[in-house]
Each structure stands twice: as structure tokens, then as C-alpha cells.
Design an enzyme around this catalytic site. Sequence first.
Site, PDB file in Angstrom:
ATOM      1  N   LEU A 196       0.830  -1.194   0.000  1.00 14.27           N
ATOM      2  CA  LEU A 196       0.000   0.000   0.000  1.00 14.27           C
ATOM      3  C   LEU A 196       0.868   1.248   0.000  1.00 14.27           C
ATOM      4  CD1 LEU A 196      -2.642  -1.069   2.683  1.00 14.27           C
ATOM      5  CD2 LEU A 196      -2.536  -1.626   0.248  1.00 14.27           C
ATOM      6  N   GLY A 216       3.184   0.089   5.390  1.00 10.11           N
ATOM      7  CA  GLY A 216       4.519   0.448   5.856  1.00 10.11           C
ATOM      8  C   GLY A 216       4.472   1.011   7.264  1.00 10.11           C
ATOM      9  N   ASP A 220       7.163   9.227  10.086  1.00 12.47           N
ATOM     10  CA  ASP A 220       8.381   9.990   9.774  1.00 12.47           C
ATOM     11  C   ASP A 220       8.135  11.460   9.463  1.00 12.47           C
ATOM     12  OD1 ASP A 220       7.073   9.726   7.336  1.00 12.47           O
ATOM     13  OD2 ASP A 220       8.926   9.557   6.200  1.00 12.47           O
ATOM     14  N   LYS A 221       6.896  11.948   9.597  1.00 11.86           N
ATOM     15  CA  LYS A 221       6.583  13.352   9.313  1.00 11.86           C
ATOM     16  C   LYS A 221       6.977  13.732   7.884  1.00 11.86           C
ATOM     17  CE  LYS A 221       7.090  14.760  14.110  1.00 11.86           C
ATOM     18  NZ  LYS A 221       5.650  14.847  14.332  1.00 11.86           N
ATOM     19  N   LEU A 242      -5.777   3.110  -1.499  1.00 11.49           N
ATOM     20  CA  LEU A 242      -7.205   3.120  -1.185  1.00 11.49           C
ATOM     21  C   LEU A 242      -7.921   4.191  -2.010  1.00 11.49           C
ATOM     22  CD1 LEU A 242      -7.162   2.846   2.716  1.00 11.49           C
ATOM     23  CD2 LEU A 242      -7.494   1.004   1.075  1.00 11.49           C
TER      24      LEU A 242
END
Length: 354
Positions: A196, A216, A220-221, A242
Amino acid sequence: MDNPLNNDQAHAADASVENVAAETSTESSSLAPQEPTTTTTPPPLSKKAQKRALKDAKWAACKEQRDAKRKEKRLELKLIRKHKIEEGLIPHRPRVAPGQVITSVGIVIDLDFEDKMRDVETRSTAQQISRCYSANKHSPTAVHMHLTSFTGAIKQALSRSDPNHINWATAKCPAEFHAEDLITAFPRARENVVYLTADSPNTLDTLEEDTVYVIGGLVDKNRYPGLCFKKAQDLGLRHGKLPIGEHLEMSTRKVLTINHVFEIMIKYLETKDWLQAFLAVMPARKGGQAKPDAASAEPSSRGGGGGGGDDANAATGKDGDETKADREDALLTESGAQDGEEDEPSEPYSRRGR
């Protein structure tokens, strides 16, 4: 005629001179300049680095106090929940949904990004994993849940935030832990795995039976845009996203956490309706509204791939989409232990995804 006494004295004087010369030579050699020894001294820390080191030391020193506070908070939340159930304010929810059906669909949380996360992001990832498991075991239609690359800091963070995770593998709705990476854990990954990622051009039409969808496990921003898409391509895996954009109009950026993506997928398996799944899971503060033509529009299926997070980062969202009230509610409704520690707010997410 020579005087023997004078000769002996002369020989003794010569020997004395030779001894003095030898001693002088030895002393000179010992005083000869030696090769200089090089000692490498580390460069001094900057003021910022010194402050960070001091902060880390204080954080480590207070670990026991934090653990005790978390334990106290968990007990307090359990007691509050118990009182609310007794007063009839909230319904009692069994540990596993009655009559639960486990489908042939699998969902993997890929934790092979640990080295790219800070400590607070690692803790947030662990908390979101707990919420995924809780949602799965309370859903009438559950999936096979897997965690790959489950080692190191994330494993330790989950042990602190949810000690009961050690029982997941043997529970009625099990979750499997794999120390190996995705490809090692799933040898047929190139046949039945869909990664995804928001960057994929493939939009999900449905969830395929006997297929494993990968989220995943990265908070991590948005420091590493396109990371999951690149990984899927490098591994030769199918990928997808999606169909959020096909069904919803959002008043905010489409930022999804790991557990949001997970919950949307299991809700779709229950209802077979993407719009219903989105509306049931998306937080109200996001202002997600059904598109006028969403009911009649059919999502496209480009490339035959599977899931992913459209403009939201399906490879895992950022933290900060969940308020303190949301977190406390999740803790109250979760029968397992969670620490209730607040997640670090997220920065706005861009459309680049992973």
C-alpha cells in the site's frame, strides 16, 4: 726503566675514561628525541549536541518513574471503564467479537523502517500497532495480522506500551510476529502481496481473497516521501492505494495513521462498501464528506493492484491525527494494557506520500 706503579695507574685511568664515555653514550641515546605519539581526541560537542545529550541522560534516568506512571495510568483507566460498564454508560465488549469470521485476507505491518524513525516516532508506531490488533479482534470480520522485521526498538516500545502483546500469537484472533523481513517471511510475496502506497497509480477496487496487503510501519513526518513506493518497485511487488479520493471530500489533508488504514480495510471486509468504511473510521474532525456522486461512481482498477492510502499516506500515516480524547477512548475500550502516552503532533502531509 718504566715504573710499574705508574703503568697500572695509566691503565686504570684509560678504563675509567672508556666507562665514562660508554655511560655518556648510553645517556645520550636515552635522551635522543623519540617519535611523537599521536593521540586522537574527539572534537568537542556543539552546544546543541550537549543539550541533547543532557536531555537524553535525564530521560534515561527517569525511565523507572515513567514506567510506574504508565502502570498507574493503565490501572486507573481500567477502573474507570469498569465503573462505566457497571453504571450502564458503555456496553461490555467481549475480548473477541462473537461469531467472528477470519477471512483469507492478510494485513502485514512492515517494520523495516526502524532506522529512519526517532524515539518518539518509534513509540507512536508501537501504540498504533496495539490499536490495529484491538480493532481486528473486535471486528466481526477479521484478517490475518502479521508484523515483519519485528525486532529492536519497536519490539521494546511495544513491550513497554502493551505488555500483553506476548499473548497475541496464541489468542483467539491471533497476530503473528516475524523477526524476518517481508520477503523472507512471505516467500510467495511477488505473487500474492500488494504494498500500500499513496504514490501508486493503481486504485483499489476490492480486497482480493488469499492476498496479503502491506502497510509500511513508518511514522516519519514525511521526511522520506516515496519510500514505500520505491521499496515495492525494488522488490518487484504489486502496489496500490485506497480509493479515498473517489469517495470523500476532505476539509483537511488526508493524513492517515497506521491503524486508520488497517481499520478501513477490515471495515470494508465487513460491509463491502468503501464509502461506509471511510465514514466509519475517518475522525469527524477531518470533515470527510461523501462526494455527491460517490454512491453511483465505481472506483477504477488500474493495474490490477490492491490497496493503499490515496492522498493519505497509506504506508502509514503521521501521528497527530488523534487527539488526547481519542487516545483515552482507545485505552478505555481496549481490554489490554496501553500506556496512554501522548503522540507527538504531526506536520501537515503532502500529496507525495511514501
